[in-house]
Design an enzyme around this catalytic site. Structure first.
Site, mmCIF file in Angstrom:
data_model
loop_
_atom_site.group_PDB
_atom_site.id
_atom_site.type_symbol
_atom_site.label_atom_id
_atom_site.label_comp_id
_atom_site.label_asym_id
_atom_site.label_seq_id
_atom_site.Cartn_x
_atom_site.Cartn_y
_atom_site.Cartn_z
ATOM 1 N N THR A 291 71.865 112.922 66.888
ATOM 2 C CA THR A 291 72.739 113.943 65.830
ATOM 3 C C THR A 291 74.234 112.675 66.829
ATOM 4 O O THR A 291 74.081 113.130 68.349
ATOM 5 C CB THR A 291 73.090 115.206 66.319
ATOM 6 O OG1 THR A 291 73.404 115.516 67.871
ATOM 7 C CG2 THR A 291 71.849 116.016 65.810
ATOM 8 N N GLU B 274 69.201 117.356 62.086
ATOM 9 C CA GLU B 274 67.821 118.522 62.160
ATOM 10 C C GLU B 274 66.734 118.618 62.216
ATOM 11 O O GLU B 274 66.250 119.510 61.414
ATOM 12 C CB GLU B 274 68.582 119.415 62.739
ATOM 13 C CG GLU B 274 69.714 119.818 64.507
ATOM 14 C CD GLU B 274 70.552 118.615 64.406
ATOM 15 O OE1 GLU B 274 70.912 118.432 63.642
ATOM 16 O OE2 GLU B 274 71.442 119.612 65.600
ATOM 17 N N LYS C 113 91.181 129.639 60.982
ATOM 18 C CA LYS C 113 90.859 131.272 60.960
ATOM 19 C C LYS C 113 92.666 131.755 61.317
ATOM 20 O O LYS C 113 93.348 132.106 62.228
ATOM 21 C CB LYS C 113 90.761 131.793 62.409
ATOM 22 C CG LYS C 113 89.028 131.272 62.313
ATOM 23 C CD LYS C 113 88.115 131.768 63.311
ATOM 24 C CE LYS C 113 86.871 131.255 63.568
ATOM 25 N NZ LYS C 113 86.956 129.859 64.249
ATOM 26 N N TRP D 255 89.303 133.523 57.361
ATOM 27 C CA TRP D 255 88.980 132.129 57.200
ATOM 28 C C TRP D 255 89.189 131.537 56.273
ATOM 29 O O TRP D 255 89.187 132.250 54.903
ATOM 30 C CB TRP D 255 87.192 132.358 57.455
ATOM 31 C CG TRP D 255 86.131 132.782 58.509
ATOM 32 C CD1 TRP D 255 87.229 133.200 59.445
ATOM 33 C CD2 TRP D 255 85.392 132.692 58.543
ATOM 34 N NE1 TRP D 255 86.382 133.585 60.225
ATOM 35 C CE2 TRP D 255 85.103 133.257 60.419
ATOM 36 C CE3 TRP D 255 84.325 132.126 57.891
ATOM 37 C CZ2 TRP D 255 83.779 133.208 60.794
ATOM 38 C CZ3 TRP D 255 83.461 131.942 58.655
ATOM 39 C CH2 TRP D 255 82.399 132.847 60.047
#
Ligand code: ADP
Length: 571
Positions: free
Chosen positions: A215, A360, A468, A473
């Site tokens: 990654t 992944e 935030k 959010w």
């Protein structure tokens, strides 16, 4: 009474074998099926393609320049030559072979040749910084490195830091082989040239490692994801079907997504598995070059990240061109902006399939095709659906949870941490010992998402990028998607900036389509009313270029660094 006796006789053995009572508990004995052991090994894919679709073409724009044509039959033989040569070079089960290369037939056949001896293809992303390349090649302890001509100068600079590499193979022929001091360097065509392809694939367990992909590691060092033969075969098989990648024997597929990016989104396996023609773009990914290939080769489906499709779209619009054979665009790797779905679907008559995934996950975790219950959707409602990242295919289990791990409802509104499990989802990183799964065996993707009652997931943000504000959010992705819908905005990024009262507030950063400036108030007015008032960015900043990561995503870390000294306007 013969009939009754017959029934009793038939039931008796069944009860005896499949169920017993021990201590008041019902237990059973495993009864194995009588099917053949047929391990899911990658070389079976190319064996199959050669036998059933042997004449089907793989067309590449070569790194040397000209268009190159080959077939699955030839790739099969040449992959065996690669295996033979690797064996002669002493490569054995479990060894890692690096590839630093564009999408071409040579890169493709080398994957099959490497896995054919039980070794592991380790794709290295050339867009990484040289230091990161050094780090991952050393972490993987690669023994041979196959590279394109384009990267020889880069390797010459770092080769003295790559002690595990015993030989460099340049994916070209003798005529194009450069003068180089890389260790034991050989032109690929010479390297496999003395082999006749008379080679029996190695046999091993289907859980044997096949591929390694790191990654990009926007924080900390990159982490290696180790795919198995079984996970690659199952993943590719489960994605080829009509409601996912829709790859058929008659398809002509253009994987713009590089083989070095997240396991080629499975296309290196699912195309030969289905007998689809592959069109490999080599190093030229600009709009004009892609358009030329798509038209010349009759591409029906193309797969790539939004940045690549934005370049193609700009070319089509500027030149007034249309795609005459392409039916489907697979868009993934970052959020596909609403404006892009609209233009491709409405103006160009294409079906946009928005996909989400990660290295992944081999990598695909969801796709946005339309379920039967939603087949009546049209106009804006259909676009609303397509902008979502879609639903999980068979083989991927998905859930959203709060920070304590409690599952959240699929109501399309509640945000949560997106967690996944499946046959092609990682359970750990290469050379890392720590457990990365929750108690139920799910992997935390690091993304924040909603899931609607129909099962369609929508990424709100990466957990580290979500803004935030006052304990609530704000989705940076949603604001970015909205901003790029403005006709003068070429690209947009939203980051959270510290705020005394609200803790963080959104800052919109834009790249104008033309010229150095843009009407900031006009951009904000365009967004007004389309989102909650308190989501509105506090300011707009104009920059010439938005930084990107090696996998083409907006590099928010860098952007946050660039704006570290920036203060929001008072008010
Ligand atoms: P990296 O190495 O850059 O992390 P990955 O390809 O593994 O590369 O990145 C996976 C991440 O990319 C996901 O966790 C998600 O945040 C983002 N991503 C991928 N596809 C999409 C999409 N369609 N919409 C939004 N985000 C996406």
């Amino acid at each position: 009474m013969p009939a009754q006796t017959g029934i009793a006789n038939r039931r008796e053995p069944f009860h005896c074998q499949a169920s017993r009572t021990t201590g008041g508990k019902q237990t059973g004995e495993t009864m194995l099926g009588l099917m053949q052991d047929w391990p899911l090994l990658i070389h079976r894919v190319i064996d199959y393609a050669a036998r059933q679709h042997g004449a089907r073409e793989v067309v590449s724009r070569s790194v040397e320049g000209p268009i190159h044509r080959t077939t699955y039959s030839e790739i099969h033989i040449r992959a065996k030559k690669v295996s033979q040569r690797l064996t002669q070079d002493g490569i054995v089960l479990g060894d890692r072979i690096a590839t630093l290369a564009w999408n071409t037939w040579r890169h493709l056949e080398s994957w099959y040749g490497i896995t054919g001896v039980g070794a592991i293809y380790h794709t290295v992303n050339p867009r990484l910084f040289p230091d990161q390349i050094v780090w991952i090649v050393n972490n993987a302890q690669d023994r041979i490195l196959l590279t394109d001509l384009s990267f020889v100068p880069l390797l010459e600079k770092i080769a003295d830091q790559l002690p595990t590499i015993e030989r460099y193979v340049v994916l070209t022929d003798a005529a194009h082989m450069p003068q180089t001091n890389l260790k034991n360097a050989m032109a690929y065509e010479d390297w496999i040239g003395a082999c006749d392809g008379d080679f029996d694939w190695a046999q091993f367990d289907e859980k044997t490692a096949a591929g390694l992909c790191y990654t990009s590691g926007t924080t900390g060092n990159p982490k290696g994801v180790l795919y198995s033969h079984r996970s690659n075969v199952l993943h590719s098989m489960s994605l080829a079907h009509a409601d996912a990648l829709a790859i058929r024997a008659s398809s002509v597929v253009l994987p713009v997504v590089p083989l070095f990016h997240a396991n080629s989104w499975s296309l290196a396996f699912s195309c030969p598995m289905m007998g689809a023609k592959m069109v490999m773009p080599g190093p030229r990914l600009d709009g004009a070059s892609l358009y030329e290939l798509m038209e010349q080769e009759g591409v029906t489906m193309a797969a790539g990240v939004p940045t690549v499709w934005a370049m193609l779209l700009a070319f089509l619009q500027k030149e007034g061109k249309r795609l005459s054979t392409t039916k489907q665009m697979l868009v993934g790797g970052s959020a596909c902006p609403r404006a892009m779905v609209e233009v491709f679907e409405r103006d160009y008559g294409l079906t946009v399939v928005h996909a989400w995934g990660m290295t992944e996950m081999s990598p695909i975790g969801s796709l946005g095709s339309v379920k039967a219950s939603l087949s009546g959707l049209e106009g804006e409602a259909l676009i609303d659906l397509k902008v979502k990242q879609g639903y999980a295919p068979f083989g991927v289990d998905m859930k959203i949870t709060d920070d304590s791990g409690k599952e959240l409802p699929w109501d399309g509104k509640t945000f949560g941490r997106l967690k996944v499990s499946g046959f092609a989802v990682t359970k750990g990183y290469f050379r890392h010992d720590e457990n990365i799964l929750d108690d139920a065996g799910f992997f935390d993707t690091g993304d924040v998402a909603t899931i609607d009652p129909n099962g369609y997931m929508q990424i709100t943000d990466r957990s580290k990028d979500v803004i935030k504000s006052g304990g609530e959010w704000i989705s940076s992705i949603e604001l970015e998607n909205l901003a790029v819908g403005h006709p003068d905005v070429a690209e947009a990024a939203v980051i959270g900036v510290a705020h005394q009262k609200w803790s963080e507030r959104p800052l919109l950063v834009v790249v104008p389509k033309e010229g150095p400036t843009i009407d900031k108030a006009g951009v904000l007015a365009f967004m007004e009313g389309k989102i909650a008032r308190w989501w509105m960015p506090d300011d707009v900043q104009v920059i010439a270029e938005i930084p990107h990561t090696a996998t083409g995503k907006i590099n928010k870390l860098k952007l946050r660094e660039d704006f570290r000294e920036y203060r929001l306007p008072e008010g």
